[in-house]
Design a protein around this motif. Structure first.
Motif, mmCIF file in Angstrom:
data_model
loop_
_atom_site.group_PDB
_atom_site.id
_atom_site.type_symbol
_atom_site.label_atom_id
_atom_site.label_comp_id
_atom_site.label_asym_id
_atom_site.label_seq_id
_atom_site.Cartn_x
_atom_site.Cartn_y
_atom_site.Cartn_z
ATOM 1 N N MET A 40 -14.964 61.284 -46.513
ATOM 2 C CA MET A 40 -16.266 61.832 -46.871
ATOM 3 C C MET A 40 -16.679 62.961 -45.935
ATOM 4 O O MET A 40 -17.407 63.873 -46.325
ATOM 5 C CB MET A 40 -17.332 60.729 -46.855
ATOM 6 C CG MET A 40 -17.191 59.699 -47.972
ATOM 7 S SD MET A 40 -17.147 60.429 -49.628
ATOM 8 C CE MET A 40 -18.766 61.151 -49.714
ATOM 9 N N ASP A 41 -16.214 62.905 -44.692
ATOM 10 C CA ASP A 41 -16.542 63.986 -43.766
ATOM 11 C C ASP A 41 -15.932 65.300 -44.233
ATOM 12 O O ASP A 41 -16.554 66.360 -44.141
ATOM 13 C CB ASP A 41 -16.066 63.646 -42.355
ATOM 14 C CG ASP A 41 -14.564 63.406 -42.279
ATOM 15 O OD1 ASP A 41 -14.040 62.697 -43.166
ATOM 16 O OD2 ASP A 41 -13.927 63.911 -41.344
ATOM 17 N N VAL A 42 -14.712 65.248 -44.770
ATOM 18 C CA VAL A 42 -14.046 66.450 -45.272
ATOM 19 C C VAL A 42 -14.729 66.947 -46.543
ATOM 20 O O VAL A 42 -14.963 68.150 -46.710
ATOM 21 C CB VAL A 42 -12.551 66.161 -45.541
ATOM 22 C CG1 VAL A 42 -11.864 67.397 -46.116
ATOM 23 C CG2 VAL A 42 -11.859 65.707 -44.268
ATOM 24 N N TYR A 107 -26.795 58.369 -45.825
ATOM 25 C CA TYR A 107 -26.838 58.798 -44.430
ATOM 26 C C TYR A 107 -25.693 59.763 -44.132
ATOM 27 O O TYR A 107 -25.876 60.791 -43.464
ATOM 28 C CB TYR A 107 -26.783 57.581 -43.513
ATOM 29 C CG TYR A 107 -26.907 57.919 -42.045
ATOM 30 C CD1 TYR A 107 -28.089 58.467 -41.543
ATOM 31 C CD2 TYR A 107 -25.858 57.699 -41.157
ATOM 32 C CE1 TYR A 107 -28.209 58.787 -40.199
ATOM 33 C CE2 TYR A 107 -25.969 58.005 -39.825
ATOM 34 C CZ TYR A 107 -27.150 58.545 -39.347
ATOM 35 O OH TYR A 107 -27.270 58.873 -38.020
ATOM 36 N N GLN A 108 -24.493 59.444 -44.612
ATOM 37 C CA GLN A 108 -23.354 60.338 -44.425
ATOM 38 C C GLN A 108 -23.612 61.681 -45.098
ATOM 39 O O GLN A 108 -23.301 62.736 -44.549
ATOM 40 C CB GLN A 108 -22.089 59.724 -45.027
ATOM 41 C CG GLN A 108 -21.582 58.503 -44.326
ATOM 42 C CD GLN A 108 -20.217 58.106 -44.847
ATOM 43 O OE1 GLN A 108 -19.305 57.917 -44.073
ATOM 44 N NE2 GLN A 108 -20.057 57.967 -46.144
ATOM 45 N N GLU A 109 -24.155 61.618 -46.286
ATOM 46 C CA GLU A 109 -24.455 62.824 -47.059
ATOM 47 C C GLU A 109 -25.330 63.779 -46.258
ATOM 48 O O GLU A 109 -25.090 64.986 -46.222
ATOM 49 C CB GLU A 109 -25.160 62.401 -48.348
ATOM 50 C CG GLU A 109 -25.704 63.490 -49.233
ATOM 51 C CD GLU A 109 -26.374 62.901 -50.457
ATOM 52 O OE1 GLU A 109 -25.701 62.203 -51.235
ATOM 53 O OE2 GLU A 109 -27.586 63.108 -50.638
ATOM 54 N N ALA A 110 -26.318 63.217 -45.602
ATOM 55 C CA ALA A 110 -27.256 64.039 -44.836
ATOM 56 C C ALA A 110 -26.651 64.578 -43.548
ATOM 57 O O ALA A 110 -26.886 65.720 -43.165
ATOM 58 C CB ALA A 110 -28.504 63.226 -44.516
ATOM 59 N N LEU A 111 -25.846 63.758 -42.885
ATOM 60 C CA LEU A 111 -25.358 64.113 -41.559
ATOM 61 C C LEU A 111 -24.117 64.998 -41.587
ATOM 62 O O LEU A 111 -23.912 65.819 -40.696
ATOM 63 C CB LEU A 111 -25.056 62.836 -40.772
ATOM 64 C CG LEU A 111 -25.297 62.887 -39.267
ATOM 65 C CD1 LEU A 111 -26.764 63.161 -38.966
ATOM 66 C CD2 LEU A 111 -24.877 61.572 -38.626
ATOM 67 N N LEU A 112 -23.293 64.857 -42.604
ATOM 68 C CA LEU A 112 -22.011 65.554 -42.640
ATOM 69 C C LEU A 112 -22.042 66.867 -43.410
ATOM 70 O O LEU A 112 -21.129 67.678 -43.278
ATOM 71 C CB LEU A 112 -20.941 64.638 -43.256
ATOM 72 C CG LEU A 112 -20.655 63.339 -42.497
ATOM 73 C CD1 LEU A 112 -19.707 62.455 -43.299
ATOM 74 C CD2 LEU A 112 -20.083 63.615 -41.116
ATOM 75 N N ALA A 174 -23.190 55.756 -30.985
ATOM 76 C CA ALA A 174 -24.054 54.573 -30.916
ATOM 77 C C ALA A 174 -25.398 54.845 -31.570
ATOM 78 O O ALA A 174 -25.955 53.994 -32.274
ATOM 79 C CB ALA A 174 -24.250 54.145 -29.462
ATOM 80 N N THR A 175 -25.940 56.046 -31.363
ATOM 81 C CA THR A 175 -27.201 56.432 -31.995
ATOM 82 C C THR A 175 -27.032 56.525 -33.500
ATOM 83 O O THR A 175 -27.909 56.116 -34.274
ATOM 84 C CB THR A 175 -27.688 57.785 -31.446
ATOM 85 O OG1 THR A 175 -27.821 57.688 -30.027
ATOM 86 C CG2 THR A 175 -29.029 58.169 -32.054
ATOM 87 N N ARG A 176 -25.889 57.071 -33.938
ATOM 88 C CA ARG A 176 -25.627 57.180 -35.378
ATOM 89 C C ARG A 176 -25.536 55.793 -36.025
ATOM 90 O O ARG A 176 -26.041 55.574 -37.124
ATOM 91 C CB ARG A 176 -24.328 57.954 -35.620
ATOM 92 C CG ARG A 176 -24.261 59.341 -34.993
ATOM 93 C CD ARG A 176 -25.174 60.336 -35.694
ATOM 94 N NE ARG A 176 -26.554 60.296 -35.264
ATOM 95 C CZ ARG A 176 -27.010 60.931 -34.185
ATOM 96 N NH1 ARG A 176 -26.192 61.635 -33.434
ATOM 97 N NH2 ARG A 176 -28.294 60.865 -33.878
ATOM 98 N N ILE A 177 -24.900 54.847 -35.327
ATOM 99 C CA ILE A 177 -24.793 53.487 -35.856
ATOM 100 C C ILE A 177 -26.174 52.855 -35.976
ATOM 101 O O ILE A 177 -26.483 52.183 -36.962
ATOM 102 C CB ILE A 177 -23.877 52.623 -34.955
ATOM 103 C CG1 ILE A 177 -22.426 53.089 -35.071
ATOM 104 C CG2 ILE A 177 -23.980 51.152 -35.324
ATOM 105 C CD1 ILE A 177 -21.472 52.383 -34.125
ATOM 106 N N MET A 195 -19.887 54.094 -43.713
ATOM 107 C CA MET A 195 -19.946 54.755 -42.411
ATOM 108 C C MET A 195 -18.607 55.388 -42.045
ATOM 109 O O MET A 195 -18.496 56.086 -41.031
ATOM 110 C CB MET A 195 -20.353 53.720 -41.353
ATOM 111 C CG MET A 195 -20.697 54.264 -39.986
ATOM 112 S SD MET A 195 -22.290 55.090 -39.917
ATOM 113 C CE MET A 195 -22.439 55.354 -38.142
ATOM 114 N N LEU A 196 -17.574 55.183 -42.869
ATOM 115 C CA LEU A 196 -16.228 55.628 -42.510
ATOM 116 C C LEU A 196 -16.125 57.138 -42.326
ATOM 117 O O LEU A 196 -15.382 57.619 -41.479
ATOM 118 C CB LEU A 196 -15.221 55.166 -43.578
ATOM 119 C CG LEU A 196 -14.852 53.684 -43.557
ATOM 120 C CD1 LEU A 196 -13.842 53.382 -44.653
ATOM 121 C CD2 LEU A 196 -14.285 53.298 -42.193
ATOM 122 N N GLY A 197 -16.852 57.903 -43.141
ATOM 123 C CA GLY A 197 -16.798 59.357 -43.023
ATOM 124 C C GLY A 197 -17.288 59.838 -41.672
ATOM 125 O O GLY A 197 -16.707 60.756 -41.074
#
Length: 266
Positions: A40-42, A107-112, A174-177, A195-197
């Protein structure tokens, strides 16, 4: 669903050819599902822009202002021949109670993502690593940049997400978690997958020990301390990674070990 129909219209209006939709592009099970979720990060990092449906409770609500869903009228008044208009709620105020801000998967969508185009009931917000703006306040592009035009100015405005995205240091995970854990999942079994991405992005950018590196404040912003820490054994890093706790009693999440943050809701 209306959100998908409206997203197609928005994609075409932005002169893009392709639209990636998670609910259709990610299989429900199998090896391909795991491969895509792990990347998902890619996927988000290579997208030109991520369209965020931040209004309504489900996909049938649509993107306000694009299709059949109207937006709230902007408050305004004429006073002594002058038109006074509201700048509308700040992005944090507009999204604090939204389902999008509460869902763990988003959350991944917003951060990555490199760029976010956020559709709310009031207006559209734009946010990237360099700047943020909205429809109700006009900022000419020239004024957004430094005099030499090489970078964006810092206006000191509060953003929805931090400038540095994932963070600058390995222990920022740790903050992201913690931020992720505060969100809700429809299925407890998705706790790690959603959370894997982010973990993948941390592993590529930081020390391989992520996400079980120290969060000790004494190491923050001290490169010499970090060099000493990174030479320690994986066993020491793992032990430090177990030193986490909840601020309040949490519900046990089945299917995950009790020593892991994934084993608890809260």
């Amino acid at each position: 669903p209306n959100a998908i129909e409206d997203a197609i219209v928005a994609t075409r209006s932005l002169a893009f050819r392709y639209l990636w939709v998670g609910r259709y592009c990610i299989p429900r099970d199998g090896a391909e599902r795991h491969a895509q979720i792990s990347n998902m990060d890619v996927i988000h990092a290579h997208a030109q822009v991520t369209l965020v449906a931040a209004a309504g409770e489900d996909a049938d609500y649509g993107l306000p202002g694009v299709g059949s869903r109207f937006r709230f009228v902007q408050p305004h008044a004429e006073i002594m021949n002058e038109m006074v208009v509201s700048t509308l709620p700040h992005i944090k105020e507009a999204l604090k109670d939204s389902r999008w801000m509460k869902r763990a998967w988003t959350y991944q969508e917003a951060l990555l993502s490199r760029r976010l185009l956020i559709f709310t009931d009031h207006q559209v917000f734009y946010e990237c690593r360099g700047t943020n703006c909205c429809e109700s306040v006009e900022k000419p592009l020239q004024s957004l940049h430094t005099k030499d035009g090489q970078r964006l100015r810092e206006f000191g405005e509060e953003r929805l997400f931090p400038h540095n995205g994932l963070g600058k240091y390995p222990w920022d995970v740790a903050t992201r978690i913690a931020e992720y854990s505060a969100r809700t999942l429809s299925y407890d079994s998705d706790a790690l997958e959603a959370m894997l991405g982010i973990f993948s992005a941390f592993t590529q950018r930081q020390d391989p020990g992520v996400p079980i590196v120290t969060t000790a404040k004494s190491l923050a912003y001290r490169s010499d301390s970090w060099r000493r820490w990174s030479t320690k054994s994986r066993g020491a890093q793992f032990a430090t990674g177990l030193c986490w706790s909840h601020a309040a009693p949490a519900r046990r999440r089945q299917g995950f070990p009790s020593w892991s943050w994934t084993g608890w809701v809260g």
